[in-house]
Design an enzyme around this catalytic site. Structure first.
Site, PDB file in Angstrom:
ATOM      1  N   GLY A 184      -3.394  -9.674  20.426  1.00 10.79           N
ATOM      2  CA  GLY A 184      -3.414  -8.381  19.728  1.00 10.79           C
ATOM      3  C   GLY A 184      -4.475  -8.370  18.630  1.00 10.79           C
ATOM      4  N   TYR A 185      -4.344  -7.415  17.728  1.00  7.67           N
ATOM      5  CA  TYR A 185      -5.301  -7.245  16.632  1.00  7.67           C
ATOM      6  C   TYR A 185      -5.568  -8.577  15.901  1.00  7.67           C
ATOM      7  CZ  TYR A 185      -4.744  -2.076  16.074  1.00  7.67           C
ATOM      8  OH  TYR A 185      -4.738  -0.716  16.199  1.00  7.67           O
ATOM      9  N   GLU A 237       8.869  -5.625  -6.780  1.00  5.64           N
ATOM     10  CA  GLU A 237       8.114  -6.453  -5.832  1.00  5.64           C
ATOM     11  C   GLU A 237       8.524  -7.909  -6.025  1.00  5.64           C
ATOM     12  OE1 GLU A 237       5.785  -5.947  -3.196  1.00  5.64           O
ATOM     13  OE2 GLU A 237       6.275  -8.080  -3.111  1.00  5.64           O
ATOM     14  N   TYR A 295      -4.058  -3.353  -9.061  1.00  3.21           N
ATOM     15  CA  TYR A 295      -2.877  -2.618  -8.593  1.00  3.21           C
ATOM     16  C   TYR A 295      -1.810  -2.558  -9.690  1.00  3.21           C
ATOM     17  CZ  TYR A 295      -3.867  -1.515  -3.744  1.00  3.21           C
ATOM     18  OH  TYR A 295      -4.361  -0.932  -2.611  1.00  3.21           O
ATOM     19  N   HIS A 319     -31.765   9.511  15.357  1.00  2.00           N
ATOM     20  CA  HIS A 319     -32.541   8.531  16.096  1.00  2.00           C
ATOM     21  C   HIS A 319     -33.380   7.664  15.173  1.00  2.00           C
ATOM     22  CE1 HIS A 319     -34.548   6.955  19.626  1.00  2.00           C
ATOM     23  NE2 HIS A 319     -35.695   7.127  18.997  1.00  2.00           N
ATOM     24  N   CYS A 341      -5.470  -6.972   5.670  1.00  2.00           N
ATOM     25  CA  CYS A 341      -6.767  -6.306   5.854  1.00  2.00           C
ATOM     26  C   CYS A 341      -7.885  -6.824   4.957  1.00  2.00           C
ATOM     27  CB  CYS A 341      -6.641  -4.804   5.569  1.00  2.00           C
ATOM     28  SG  CYS A 341      -5.083  -4.075   6.020  1.00  2.00           S
ATOM     29  N   LYS A 356      -8.733 -10.695   5.258  1.00  2.00           N
ATOM     30  CA  LYS A 356      -9.229 -10.855   6.639  1.00  2.00           C
ATOM     31  C   LYS A 356     -10.665 -10.339   6.759  1.00  2.00           C
ATOM     32  CE  LYS A 356      -9.231  -7.509   8.998  1.00  2.00           C
ATOM     33  NZ  LYS A 356      -8.161  -6.863   9.705  1.00  2.00           N
ATOM     34  N   GLU A 412     -25.967   7.629  18.173  1.00  2.00           N
ATOM     35  CA  GLU A 412     -26.509   8.817  18.846  1.00  2.00           C
ATOM     36  C   GLU A 412     -26.052   8.901  20.305  1.00  2.00           C
ATOM     37  OE1 GLU A 412     -30.823   8.996  19.410  1.00  2.00           O
ATOM     38  OE2 GLU A 412     -30.932   6.824  19.213  1.00  2.00           O
ATOM     39  N   SER A 466       0.822  -1.218   0.000  1.00  2.00           N
ATOM     40  CA  SER A 466       0.000   0.000   0.000  1.00  2.00           C
ATOM     41  C   SER A 466       0.853   1.265   0.000  1.00  2.00           C
ATOM     42  CB  SER A 466      -0.895   0.019   1.230  1.00  2.00           C
ATOM     43  OG  SER A 466      -1.679  -1.139   1.270  1.00  2.00           O
ATOM     44  N   GLY A 467       1.859   1.302   0.873  1.00  2.00           N
ATOM     45  CA  GLY A 467       2.688   2.505   0.998  1.00  2.00           C
ATOM     46  C   GLY A 467       3.541   2.741  -0.229  1.00  2.00           C
ATOM     47  N   CYS A 524      -1.624  -5.708   3.057  1.00  2.00           N
ATOM     48  CA  CYS A 524      -3.030  -5.338   3.212  1.00  2.00           C
ATOM     49  C   CYS A 524      -3.918  -6.045   2.191  1.00  2.00           C
ATOM     50  CB  CYS A 524      -3.188  -3.822   3.111  1.00  2.00           C
ATOM     51  SG  CYS A 524      -4.905  -3.310   3.255  1.00  2.00           S
ATOM     52  N   VAL A 536      -7.275 -11.502  17.938  1.00  2.00           N
ATOM     53  CA  VAL A 536      -8.675 -11.270  18.270  1.00  2.00           C
ATOM     54  C   VAL A 536      -9.549 -11.325  17.009  1.00  2.00           C
ATOM     55  CG1 VAL A 536     -10.216  -9.471  19.118  1.00  2.00           C
ATOM     56  CG2 VAL A 536      -8.150 -10.003  20.386  1.00  2.00           C
ATOM     57  N   GLU A 537      -9.024 -10.805  15.913  1.00  2.00           N
ATOM     58  CA  GLU A 537      -9.807 -10.849  14.674  1.00  2.00           C
ATOM     59  C   GLU A 537      -9.983 -12.287  14.182  1.00  2.00           C
ATOM     60  OE1 GLU A 537      -9.007  -6.403  12.887  1.00  2.00           O
ATOM     61  OE2 GLU A 537      -7.790  -7.993  12.113  1.00  2.00           O
ATOM     62  N   THR A 575      -2.182   0.386   7.441  1.00  2.00           N
ATOM     63  CA  THR A 575      -2.154   0.680   6.005  1.00  2.00           C
ATOM     64  C   THR A 575      -2.346   2.173   5.688  1.00  2.00           C
ATOM     65  OG1 THR A 575      -2.946  -1.518   5.502  1.00  2.00           O
ATOM     66  CG2 THR A 575      -3.312   0.157   3.809  1.00  2.00           C
TER      67      THR A 575
HETATM   68  P1  NDP Z   1       0.113  -7.011  18.158  1.00  2.00           P
HETATM   69  O1  NDP Z   1       1.337  -6.300  18.512  1.00  2.00           O
HETATM   70  O2  NDP Z   1      -1.170  -6.275  18.031  1.00  2.00           O
HETATM   71  O3  NDP Z   1      -0.134  -8.193  19.201  1.00  2.00           O
HETATM   72  C1  NDP Z   1       0.857  -9.122  19.520  1.00  2.00           C
HETATM   73  C2  NDP Z   1       0.341 -10.038  20.597  1.00  2.00           C
HETATM   74  O4  NDP Z   1       1.314 -11.039  20.834  1.00  2.00           O
HETATM   75  C3  NDP Z   1       0.123  -9.312  21.925  1.00  2.00           C
HETATM   76  O5  NDP Z   1      -1.005  -9.853  22.560  1.00  2.00           O
HETATM   77  C4  NDP Z   1       1.400  -9.644  22.688  1.00  2.00           C
HETATM   78  O6  NDP Z   1       1.231  -9.696  24.082  1.00  2.00           O
HETATM   79  C5  NDP Z   1       1.665 -11.052  22.203  1.00  2.00           C
HETATM   80  N1  NDP Z   1       3.059 -11.421  22.366  1.00  2.00           N
HETATM   81  C6  NDP Z   1       4.142 -10.767  21.901  1.00  2.00           C
HETATM   82  N2  NDP Z   1       5.266 -11.403  22.246  1.00  2.00           N
HETATM   83  C7  NDP Z   1       4.882 -12.478  22.973  1.00  2.00           C
HETATM   84  C8  NDP Z   1       5.584 -13.501  23.648  1.00  2.00           C
HETATM   85  N3  NDP Z   1       6.912 -13.547  23.619  1.00  2.00           N
HETATM   86  N4  NDP Z   1       4.874 -14.444  24.310  1.00  2.00           N
HETATM   87  C9  NDP Z   1       3.511 -14.402  24.332  1.00  2.00           C
HETATM   88  N5  NDP Z   1       2.797 -13.450  23.718  1.00  2.00           N
HETATM   89  C10 NDP Z   1       3.469 -12.497  23.047  1.00  2.00           C
HETATM   90  O7  NDP Z   1       0.470  -7.799  16.827  1.00  2.00           O
HETATM   91  P2  NDP Z   1      -0.419  -8.478  15.713  1.00  2.00           P
HETATM   92  O8  NDP Z   1       0.457  -9.510  15.126  1.00  2.00           O
HETATM   93  O9  NDP Z   1      -1.750  -8.864  16.221  1.00  2.00           O
HETATM   94  O10 NDP Z   1      -0.602  -7.303  14.664  1.00  2.00           O
HETATM   95  C11 NDP Z   1       0.531  -6.584  14.177  1.00  2.00           C
HETATM   96  C12 NDP Z   1       0.162  -5.186  13.825  1.00  2.00           C
HETATM   97  O11 NDP Z   1      -0.574  -5.183  12.619  1.00  2.00           O
HETATM   98  C13 NDP Z   1      -0.774  -4.496  14.835  1.00  2.00           C
HETATM   99  O12 NDP Z   1      -0.077  -3.909  15.883  1.00  2.00           O
HETATM  100  C14 NDP Z   1      -1.467  -3.494  13.975  1.00  2.00           C
HETATM  101  O13 NDP Z   1      -0.711  -2.323  13.946  1.00  2.00           O
HETATM  102  C15 NDP Z   1      -1.521  -4.159  12.622  1.00  2.00           C
HETATM  103  N6  NDP Z   1      -2.848  -4.704  12.370  1.00  2.00           N
HETATM  104  C16 NDP Z   1      -3.898  -3.851  12.263  1.00  2.00           C
HETATM  105  C17 NDP Z   1      -5.170  -4.335  12.040  1.00  2.00           C
HETATM  106  C18 NDP Z   1      -6.315  -3.394  11.946  1.00  2.00           C
HETATM  107  O14 NDP Z   1      -6.103  -2.205  11.778  1.00  2.00           O
HETATM  108  N7  NDP Z   1      -7.557  -3.868  12.080  1.00  2.00           N
HETATM  109  C19 NDP Z   1      -5.436  -5.769  11.897  1.00  2.00           C
HETATM  110  C20 NDP Z   1      -4.253  -6.574  12.045  1.00  2.00           C
HETATM  111  C21 NDP Z   1      -3.022  -6.044  12.267  1.00  2.00           C
HETATM  112  P3  NDP Z   1       1.329  -8.372  24.986  1.00  2.00           P
HETATM  113  O15 NDP Z   1       0.085  -7.618  24.723  1.00  2.00           O
HETATM  114  O16 NDP Z   1       1.409  -8.913  26.361  1.00  2.00           O
HETATM  115  O17 NDP Z   1       2.555  -7.639  24.546  1.00  2.00           O
END
Ligand code: NDP
Length: 457
Positions: A176-177, A35, A99, A435, A48, A51, A440, A15-16, A43, A180-181, A310
């Site tokens: 992380g992101y 590339e 692209y 409403h 993105c 996903k 709201e 993207s960038g 992305c 959870v997604e 992105t």
């Molecule tokens: P994140 O940094 O969001 O999450 C990483 C997760 O891994 C955290 O829960 C972290 O725990 C855990 N972790 C890291 N090191 C260890 C370890 N040694 N042992 C156990 N757990 C560990 O990374 P993601 O890979 O989920 O995503 C990368 C980036 O991509 C995001 O930060 C975001 O910027 C981008 N992204 C954005 C999205 C969006 O905009 N919707 C969707 C997907 C990605 P802890 O919290 O304790 O550090």
């Protein structure tokens, strides 16, 4: 004869890189991009976009279930993972083609192959060397995995998007992101899901109320969250994998996914040949103009250590093109960047969390609304919405908006504009509610949450 083959040579067509290259070419610069994988980058190809298509697929389960409360009779719905992946792949192929076409029509020359920097003005691709007045590194990042025995048995988000079959159960390491997604995707499509996190709560860095509320909703959906668990080894057997944590507990599932963060892609780039050293996160250090320690070499996006999003990479790329080729020196602001987590239910957030606001401001007012959305009065779904405003107690400026619930990403994008305009709580209050909507509530919150830091409580 020109001094250099190109005015800009971009390494990495994500993207960038694509945004910077096209904007530069629009100002008449002679631009090349290389590339080594597929044009479109993380992305479009493995992030993105695919996903979100999978998130849409997972959301249909809610739709089928909720429809019963609205008079629809029960559907005998069946899901075909293979069909979804094939259709997703076709869409990604279409975007990849688009692209490539966009680069062509913008006059950007595309070379296929990984780029390696030879010197401050030379890039080598597939054995051929090209000179450029400016070089841009836009190589993005790649999933990292823990350094523990058996980690090779885990997939990452890259493979999760291309699985041949849907696992019956999956353990996702990380909170992380991405973790959870994908938890929402796999659960929505029918798998048993366990999130294994090392801390107490998911989504470090997000507002604490939202983190707690999301965990509650995920549990209601049947997702198991194992907290304070550090995986120490992974064993692969006939039925799947077993993850042993630091307390010796064993957790088994058909598949294990690593979602423990991403690392900048710098290996093989030839940074050492120009004396660029990466920081402890493996990222290329840059100044506000995206310039590296070498003044003809720039870096944008996830390969730098700024915000791995992105739209940030695109904005950094365009700002660079403005600076270099349109005589308009431009930097970008990292304040009030709206972001979403496409979990089920999703999150949207912009501005400061309560904890950040309390660190930076002497007095902070908090407003919160938690309720069952109207849709679920009839659907019967036990799911709540949480909305929160963080306000500077002195200036009354709204510092942060956070939401968990349906449409949160769509709502928070618009609130980002208000925050960038410096909106105050009064501006929110004088805005007439739309409403009936969920959004709201953002203009209807009146009661401050009692300040836990106030002395006379
Ligand atoms: P994140 O940094 O969001 O999450 C990483 C997760 O891994 C955290 O829960 C972290 O725990 C855990 N972790 C890291 N090191 C260890 C370890 N040694 N042992 C156990 N757990 C560990 O990374 P993601 O890979 O989920 O995503 C990368 C980036 O991509 C995001 O930060 C975001 O910027 C981008 N992204 C954005 C999205 C969006 O905009 N919707 C969707 C997907 C990605 P802890 O919290 O304790 O550090």
């Amino acid at each position: 004869m020109a001094e250099f083959d190109f005015d800009l040579f971009t390494i990495g067509a994500g993207s960038g890189g694509v945004a910077a290259s096209r904007r530069a070419a629009s100002y008449g610069a002679r631009v090349a991009i290389c590339e080594g994988s597929r044009v479109g980058g993380t992305c479009v190809i493995r992030g993105c976009v695919p996903k979100k298509l999978l998130v849409y697929a997972a959301q249909f389960r809610d739709g089928f279930e909720d429809s019963c409360g609205y008079g629809w009779s029960h559907h005998a719905a069946a899901f075909d993972w293979g069909a979804l992946i094939a259709r997703k792949d076709a869409e990604i192929d279409r975007l990849n083609g688009l692209y490539i076409k966009m680069l062509e029509t913008s006059g950007v020359r595309l070379f296929t192959g990984f780029g390696r920097i030879v010197d401050r003005h030379t890039v080598e691709v597939d054995g051929k060397r090209y000179t450029a007045r400016n070089i841009l590194i836009a190589t993005g990042g790649w999933p990292t995995r823990l350094d523990i025995p058996g980690i090779e048995h885990t997939i990452t988000s890259n493979e999760a998007l291309d699985l041949k079959t849907l696992p019956h159960s999956i353990i996702i390491i990380g909170g992380g992101y991405i973790a959870v997604e994908f938890a929402g995707i796999f659960r929505g499509l029918g798998a048993e899901v366990t999130l294994m996190i090392r801390g107490d709560e998911l989504l470090n860095g997000f507002d604490d109320d939202i983190r707690i509320a999301l965990a509650q909703e995920l549990r209601k959906r049947g997702i198991t969250i194992v907290n304070r668990a550090r995986p120490v080894k992974i064993e692969h057997g006939p039925g799947g994998c077993t993850v042993t944590d630091h307390l010796g507990r064993e957790h088994s599932a058909g598949l294990v996914m690593s979602a423990t963060g991403r690392r900048p892609n710098t290996s093989g780039l030839g940074l050492e040949s120009v004396g660029i050293t990466v920081n402890e996160a493996g990222a290329i250090p840059v100044d506000e103009w995206s310039r590296t320690s070498v003044d003809s070499i720039y870096a944008i996006g996830d390969v730098t250590d700024r915000m791995a999003l992105t739209p940030i990479a695109i904005a950094e790329g365009r700002a660079l093109a403005e600076t270099l080729f349109n005589d308009t020196p431009s930097t970008i602001s990292y304040d009030n960047v709206p972001t979403a987590v496409f979990s089920l239910p999703p999150l949207g957030t912009v501005g400061l969390t309560e904890a950040e606001a309390r660190r930076r401001h002497a007095k902070v007012d908090i407003y919160k609304a938690g309720f069952r959305p109207m849709k679920h009065t009839l659907s019967g779904r036990d799911e709540r919405v949480l909305m929160k405003l963080v306000v500077d107690g002195e200036s009354q400026r709204v510092l942060g908006c956070h939401m968990m619930g349906m449409d949160a990403p769509e709502i928070v994008q618009a609130l980002g504009i208000a925050l960038n305009c410096g909106a105050t709580k009064r501006d929110f209050d004088r805005t007439i509610a739309l409403h009936p909507s969920t959004a709201e509530e953002f203009v209807l919150m009146r009661e401050k949450v009692p300040d836990p830091t106030a002395k006379d409580l």
